[in-house]
Design an enzyme around this catalytic site. Structure first.
Site, PDB file in Angstrom:
ATOM      1  N   ASP A   1      25.522  50.060  43.930  1.00 51.61           N
ATOM      2  CA  ASP A   1      26.713  49.523  44.588  1.00 51.61           C
ATOM      3  C   ASP A   1      26.456  49.456  46.089  1.00 51.61           C
ATOM      4  O   ASP A   1      26.040  50.452  46.694  1.00 51.61           O
ATOM      5  CB  ASP A   1      27.927  50.412  44.317  1.00 51.61           C
ATOM      6  CG  ASP A   1      28.327  50.430  42.844  1.00 51.61           C
ATOM      7  OD1 ASP A   1      27.694  49.708  42.049  1.00 51.61           O
ATOM      8  OD2 ASP A   1      29.265  51.164  42.497  1.00 51.61           O
TER       9      ASP A   1
ATOM     10  N   ASP B   1      38.275  44.513  33.180  1.00 51.72           N
ATOM     11  CA  ASP B   1      38.647  45.852  33.612  1.00 51.72           C
ATOM     12  C   ASP B   1      40.003  46.188  33.006  1.00 51.72           C
ATOM     13  O   ASP B   1      40.955  45.412  33.134  1.00 51.72           O
ATOM     14  CB  ASP B   1      38.729  45.918  35.136  1.00 51.72           C
ATOM     15  CG  ASP B   1      37.419  45.513  35.807  1.00 51.72           C
ATOM     16  OD1 ASP B   1      36.366  45.636  35.151  1.00 51.72           O
ATOM     17  OD2 ASP B   1      37.452  45.083  36.969  1.00 51.72           O
TER      18      ASP B   1
END
Length: 239
Positions: free
Chosen positions: A8, A129
């Site tokens: 990330d 999600d």
């Protein structure tokens, strides 16, 4: 089952956030491309890259993303801030194997069909999600009135080659997860499903293997030493 380490990126560094929230950095490392290269050297067969700045609408990590594609030879999948067909194409042309489409795909499903037609379904992954059994978008701030299974079937019809499923209730908390929605999603579609969220032990990987997921993204657990990636990668060889 692929074991997929995450890289990330925020402000040019490799970070790990709690539930994706800015200001909750648990790990901060320089040289994201070097981190990705290390995971490859340990045996990772795919690496998951997230542009956290891109997710906030800031396109400032292009140089780092390009460096990762140049220094890593295994397939790379990239998500975060992909808000246009043109930018998705730019990333695919840059060398990423798959682009991960989230909010843009849910708000404009036709974009999935267009990109799959141009680049091939296998290079288009849709991110779903889920919070409280409903899909959330826009950085997990807005809930839509559909379940992950309903959305996954819709995108399968549109030409998506795979689904990335994140259970937001557990993301970044290292607190385990609920297997039931994972299994239900895998059973709902024929395309591969990759899971992300809450994985904190080798036992978690063992349980996920029974759901039929094609792969598991691991982030915080390997950066904080709860899972040894070398040990985790042994699950790739188990049937």
């Amino acid at each position: 089952m692929l074991i997929i380490p995450a890289v990330d990126i925020k402000d040019g560094k490799c970070v790990q956030l709690v539930q994706g929230k800015p200001g909750t950095e648990q790990v901060v490392l320089d040289d994201p491309a070097g981190v990705a290269g290390r995971w490859e050297s340990l045996g990772a067969e795919t690496i998951h890259v997230v542009d956290l700045d891109g997710a906030l609408g800031l396109e400032k990590n292009t140089g780092i993303l390009k460096e990762i594609t140049e220094r890593v030879s295994v397939p790379l999948q990239i998500g975060g801030g992909i808000r246009s067909r043109e930018y998705a194409g730019k990333l695919l042309d840059m060398g990423f194997e798959r682009v991960i489409l989230g909010t843009m795909a849910i708000e404009n499903p036709a974009i999935v069909e267009e990109l799959a037609g141009e680049y091939g379904s296998e290079r288009i992954m849709v991110s779903l999600d889920s919070r409280d059994s409903r899909v959330v978008i826009r950085g997990w701030t807005e809930k839509v009135p559909f379940t992950a299974e309903e959305m996954a079937r819709k995108f399968q019809e549109r030409g998506a080659g795979s689904i990335l499923f994140t259970n937001v209730d557990f993301e970044g908390l290292l607190s385990g997860f609920d297997l039931k929605p994972v299994s239900e999603l895998v059973e709902a579609v024929e395309i591969p499903v990759i899971y992300s969220g809450g994985v904190s032990s080798l036992n978690d990987l063992r349980m996920l293997q029974g759901t039929g997921v094609m792969g598991v993204v691991i982030g915080s657990a390997i950066y904080r030493g709860l899972i040894d990636l070398t040990e985790a990668l042994k699950y790739q060889d188990l049937k």
